[in-house]
Design a protein around this motif. Structure first.
Motif, PDB file in Angstrom:
ATOM      1  N   TRP A 294      53.674  45.130 -33.473  1.00 17.20           N
ATOM      2  CA  TRP A 294      53.089  43.784 -33.753  1.00 17.20           C
ATOM      3  C   TRP A 294      51.510  43.888 -34.430  1.00 17.20           C
ATOM      4  O   TRP A 294      51.244  43.041 -35.084  1.00 17.20           O
ATOM      5  N   VAL A 297      51.449  45.059 -37.376  1.00 16.70           N
ATOM      6  CA  VAL A 297      52.001  44.078 -38.455  1.00 16.70           C
ATOM      7  C   VAL A 297      50.900  43.209 -38.775  1.00 16.70           C
ATOM      8  O   VAL A 297      50.636  42.572 -39.960  1.00 16.70           O
ATOM      9  N   LEU A 298      50.209  42.565 -37.610  1.00 15.32           N
ATOM     10  CA  LEU A 298      49.062  41.718 -37.716  1.00 15.32           C
ATOM     11  C   LEU A 298      47.994  42.016 -38.783  1.00 15.32           C
ATOM     12  O   LEU A 298      47.450  41.431 -39.556  1.00 15.32           O
ATOM     13  N   SER A 306      53.190  37.330 -39.683  1.00 12.16           N
ATOM     14  CA  SER A 306      53.492  37.840 -38.319  1.00 12.16           C
ATOM     15  C   SER A 306      54.270  36.705 -37.550  1.00 12.16           C
ATOM     16  O   SER A 306      55.253  37.130 -36.985  1.00 12.16           O
ATOM     17  N   VAL A 342      55.536  38.994 -29.843  1.00 10.58           N
ATOM     18  CA  VAL A 342      54.625  38.524 -30.888  1.00 10.58           C
ATOM     19  C   VAL A 342      54.257  37.157 -30.434  1.00 10.58           C
ATOM     20  O   VAL A 342      53.013  36.576 -30.786  1.00 10.58           O
TER      21      VAL A 342
END
Length: 462
Positions: A294, A297-298, A306, A342
């Motif tokens: 995550w 992804v951020l 996200s 997340v």
């Protein structure tokens, strides 16, 4: 960044006082704490933890910078007292009539001290580095290690005390009177508590040796700054902060409801009581492993994108309520761990953005990060307590009987609603609030605010 135990992190398991424990005397018999006293212990702990948040923010905001920094002395000063309070939570006092008061006192102390530990520890992220990417990376490392520590602590504690418990089988009748307990049960709990308590000073020492607090160069290095009450009034009127807090009030409450009632659902609303430990372990392992993903992804797609990962648990939670089978439950546990990761990482990654955005607009002195962090923790604790309280009342009204082998059909329906419909509605409401709203004005790009502006451009809520 060395990460000591985070005793008050939202969403992490918290130690709870004994409901039934071995008592003194030659008979080695246990003495139960009445259910009403247990409720009072837990309620008192939650209230003390929530009440300590603004108090911690006030005192930390007024503290002066020392040789080791402004926040680190609070972390180190609270550590030995947290360790003692945790140990005495599992200690069996020699008296029997006031055990409820004993556990209430030490649980309230633990929650309050944990707050004085958590607020400066989490706010320390703002003072590690002025680089936004490095702050986000430090937040991801902290959350990963916290969840890994939770998993390790629960495993070690469970292995040590496993000898004090026999396999429980539900019986239609319950024998009245005191319950016979193994003579070494208290000793095993003392050992487990001591092992976990020792990790507090060890990890805090590693934190002090490995992390150096640096003043934020984007704020004035001198000046009195704002008082706590004035700063609290300004922060609670800051639109991006309000949007962040309100959205995660719903999301964090949804996660806590889902976590709290999963065990009851597996026990009473499905035939999954033998899989409870495996499901909890799956959630923890999934959360630990997915946190680094995550973070990538951020950085790659932005924080706003996200946030949609939180909604991944929604269809699966509904599926579990409709089809409560073991394969479905393990899939739901895995996806829930990914979503929980997340949901825990995102607000702590956005808070530094909010602080920088506020400083860029108002140009006040240093110290406001503790106000932001303490008030955020207070509101999330309050929302979680309210959600769990309402959920508990709904179970009470549906006819739930603690300890009963078979619950009424109304209880089963209520549990399905609590793990399916309730988290779904709260998560969707939180995401809607997070995604919509007015956009703050973009400030001018002068030389003195470029560092904050760089953080501002990565701020997803704006």
């Amino acid at each position: 960044m060395a990460a000591p135990p985070a005793p008050a992190t939202e969403g992490s398991p918290q130690p709870e006082p004994h409901v039934r424990e071995p008592g003194p005397g030659s008979a080695k018999r246990g003495r139960e704490i009445p259910a009403a006293q247990v409720s009072l212990v837990l309620f008192g702990g939650k209230v003390s933890g929530a009440a300590a948040d603004p108090v911690a923010g006030f005192f930390i905001n007024r503290s002066q910078r020392t040789g080791s920094g402004r926040l680190m002395p609070w972390v180190l000063g609270c550590t030995p007292f947290i360790a003692l309070a945790y140990f005495f939570l599992w200690f069996l006092p020699p008296f029997t009539s006031l055990r409820g008061l004993w556990y209430t006192t030490f649980y309230c102390l633990f929650q309050g001290l944990a707050t004085f530990f958590q607020v400066p520890y989490t706010a320390l992220t703002m003072l590690l580095t002025p680089c936004p990417r490095e702050r986000d990376s430090a937040t991801a490392y902290r959350m990963t290690v916290e969840m890994a520590g939770t998993l390790m602590g629960a495993t070690v504690h469970g292995l040590i005390v496993s000898g004090a418990h026999k396999h429980h089988r539900c019986e239609a009748t319950v024998t009245p009177g005191p319950v016979t307990v193994s003579p070494n049960a208290a000793r095993l709990y003392y050992i487990a508590a001591a092992v976990v308590a020792v990790t507090y000073p060890v990890c805090s020492s590693l934190l002090c040796l490995g992390v150096k607090e640096r003043p934020d160069p984007s704020t004035p290095a001198s000046g009195p700054g704002l008082s706590f009450l004035a700063g609290l009034g300004l922060t609670t009127r800051h639109p991006p902060y309000l949007k962040l807090v309100i959205s995660f009030l719903f999301i964090s409450a949804a996660v806590q409801v889902e976590q709290s009632y999963l065990v009851l659902f597996c026990t009473h609303a499905s035939q999954l009581h033998d899989h409870v430990q495996g499901l909890v372990l799956t959630v923890l392992v999934s959360a630990v492993l997915s946190t680094p993903l995550w973070e990538w992804v951020l950085q790659r797609f932005g924080k706003k994108m996200s946030a949609f990962g939180i909604s991944a648990m929604v269809p699966f939670a509904i599926l579990l309520a409709a089809v409560p089978t073991a394969p479905v439950a393990y899939v739901v546990a895995f996806v829930s761990g990914v979503s929980i990761a997340v949901s825990l990482l995102l607000p702590w990654s956005m808070l530094p953005d909010v602080v920088d955005d506020f400083q860029l607009q108002h140009h006040h002195g240093p110290g406001l990060e503790t106000i932001f962090y303490s008030s955020y923790v207070f509101f999330t604790k309050l929302s979680g307590a309210c959600a769990l309280g309402i959920s508990t009342l709904s179970l009470e009204f549906s006819g739930y009987k603690a300890g009963a082998c078979k619950q009424a059909e109304e209880v089963v329906v209520t549990l399905k609603v609590l793990i399916g419909a309730v988290p779904t509605c709260m998560i969707l409401a939180g995401l809607c609030i997070l995604m919509v709203g007015s956009t703050p004005k973009t400030p001018s790009q002068d030389a003195s605010s470029r560092l904050s502006l760089r953080r501002r451009t990565s701020y997803s809520l704006a």
